[in-house]
Design an enzyme around this catalytic site. Structure first.
Site, PDB file in Angstrom:
ATOM      1  N   LYS A  29       5.800  -8.928   6.785  1.00  0.00           N
ATOM      2  CA  LYS A  29       5.015  -7.712   7.018  1.00  0.00           C
ATOM      3  C   LYS A  29       4.589  -7.496   8.466  1.00  0.00           C
ATOM      4  O   LYS A  29       4.420  -6.356   8.906  1.00  0.00           O
ATOM      5  CB  LYS A  29       3.769  -7.735   6.126  1.00  0.00           C
ATOM      6  CG  LYS A  29       4.025  -7.471   4.653  1.00  0.00           C
ATOM      7  CD  LYS A  29       4.173  -5.995   4.378  1.00  0.00           C
ATOM      8  CE  LYS A  29       4.170  -5.694   2.895  1.00  0.00           C
ATOM      9  NZ  LYS A  29       4.187  -4.265   2.608  1.00  0.00           N
ATOM     10  N   ASP A  81      -2.760  -6.436  -0.125  1.00  0.00           N
ATOM     11  CA  ASP A  81      -2.989  -7.569  -1.024  1.00  0.00           C
ATOM     12  C   ASP A  81      -3.010  -8.859  -0.226  1.00  0.00           C
ATOM     13  O   ASP A  81      -3.368  -9.916  -0.744  1.00  0.00           O
ATOM     14  CB  ASP A  81      -1.861  -7.663  -2.063  1.00  0.00           C
ATOM     15  CG  ASP A  81      -0.583  -8.166  -1.436  1.00  0.00           C
ATOM     16  OD1 ASP A  81      -0.288  -9.369  -1.562  1.00  0.00           O
ATOM     17  OD2 ASP A  81       0.115  -7.376  -0.786  1.00  0.00           O
TER      18      ASP A  81
END
Length: 404
Positions: free
Chosen positions: A75, A122
């Site tokens: 990410k 998350d």
């Protein structure tokens, strides 16, 4: 035991206006930026030759993102590039003028000042944004949905970010981040989903993810695999899936790979849209219990959705046990194959592939995807054991799903 649900893509096509966002030129800009970050190197591409033979395929290659900048997930590629693009825009520069050393210089920090980057996550995206902001002398504020683990929260706090676990789902955390940014001087939302009026920064994030696809394409060529015949890629809001699909559609315009997008079945907004068949976004609401925390997103990225509905072959929705089984198979591969430490959200594509190739119940899906002994399949393990205790529960302890 819940089964994998799937549907062929029969969605109405559009003008494909977003595909150029993932052109070779645009992704190369992102890759060139990432190369300037200290510690950058391509993550491994695990070539599972023995597993491919066992499953009746030509090749299986898994991009192992557990090695990315020591952060255990891909990410950071998106968050770091989006922050760099934002600073470039605000200072009137082209991204090619802003390598990492320039971004971290006192002169540029004095010119740009300080922003606060808000996001919802998350765990992996928020950690990447916090990591980038911390190194650039900027601030980060991160909202996490209920069910997020303390371990993932602590990773974000360790990057000098403000972070909290809220009592709402991911999509509501996105709205919280946007509202907080709007009330903050120099507040900026760095979110890996797009909605009407918020498309530019998510497109930069998707381009940042493209570095991973570009690396994978180069590594396949080094293995003597001219092109993957198939790509399996997981989706939450669809930013990663749209980035991967867009890149390979541009890389092989005359002979693109067959792409299967896989979601967690409790949060399968893209699958839901494919079933509806009208081309519109269809949201999943409420709680979305799944071990695949990174995929527990109920509202599609509008930019990515346009790319996916124009190019994807099959949309699939998988229950938790599919990912859990894949985590164990990758952790204990056939002798001679490299081990891949793959987290809950990273393994599900491989799990679906294994079911298709070994379970007669999915013979029609195998036929729809044209999978056979000549197929070379590329997959992306987008995270390692980002929560080591949960990883052990699943791989060592045999846990297959969240207790509801």
């Amino acid at each position: 035991m819940r089964k994998i649900k799937w549907i062929k893509n029969n969605l109405p096509k559009t003008a494909d206006a977003n595909l150029p966002l993932l052109s070779m030129e645009e992704v190369a800009h992102a890759r060139n930026f990432h190369r300037t970050i200290p510690g950058y190197k391509p993550t491994p591409l695990a070539h599972l030759t023995h597993m491919a033979e066992y499953l009746g395929l030509q090749d299986i290659c898994v991009k192992d993102e557990s090695y990315r900048f020591g952060l255990n997930a891909f990410k950071v590629l998106g968050g770091s590039y989006a922050i760099a693009k934002y600073i470039a825009q605000q200072t009137g520069r082209d991204i090619s003028e802003l390598d990492f050393n320039t971004l971290t210089s006192d002169a540029l920090r004095k010119e740009f000042g300080q922003a606060t980057f808000f996001t919802a996550t998350d765990g992996n995206h928020g950690r990447g944004v916090a990591w980038a902001a911390n190194r650039l002398g900027q601030k980060a504020v991160v909202f996490m949905p209920k069910g997020s683990t303390i371990n993932r929260l602590n990773h974000i706090l360790a990057e000098n970010a403000e972070a909290s676990i809220e009592e709402v789902n991911y999509d509501d955390c996105v709205r919280m981040a946007a509202a907080a940014a709007a009330k903050t001087e120099n507040g900026v939302v760095i979110q890996d989903t797009a909605w009407k009026g918020y498309e530019e920064i998510p497109s930069w994030i998707m381009q940042g993810y493209g570095s991973m696809s570009m690396e994978a394409g180069e590594q396949l060529w080094q293995l003597g695999i001219n092109r993957p015949t198939h790509v399996f890629v997981q989706a939450g809001v669809g930013s990663l899936a749209g980035s991967v699909q867009g890149y390979f559609a541009n890389l092989y315009p005359d002979d693109p790979p067959i792409v299967c997008v896989v979601e967690a079945d409790t949060a399968a907004c893209l699958y839901k849209g494919a079933v509806a068949g009208d081309g519109e976004e269809h949201n999943v609401k409420g709680d979305m219990p799944t071990i695949m925390a990174g995929l527990a997103c109920g509202e599609p990225n509008t930019t990515s959705w346009d790319i996916l509905k124009n190019h994807v072959s099959v949309f699939a929705a998988a229950p938790d046990w599919v990912s859990a089984r894949a985590m164990r198979m990758l952790a204990a591969p056939i002798k001679g194959d490299p081990q891949v430490t793959s987290g809950e959200s990273g393994a599900v594509g491989f799990g679906v592939l294994c079911e298709i190739m070994t379970n007669p119940d999915y013979a029609d899906l195998k036929e729809a995807l044209q999978l056979d002994e000549h197929s070379s399949v590329l997959l992306f393990s987008t995270e390692g054991d980002t929560d080591p205790e949960r990883y052990k529960e699943i791989v060592w302890g045999g846990r297959d799903y969240l207790d509801e």
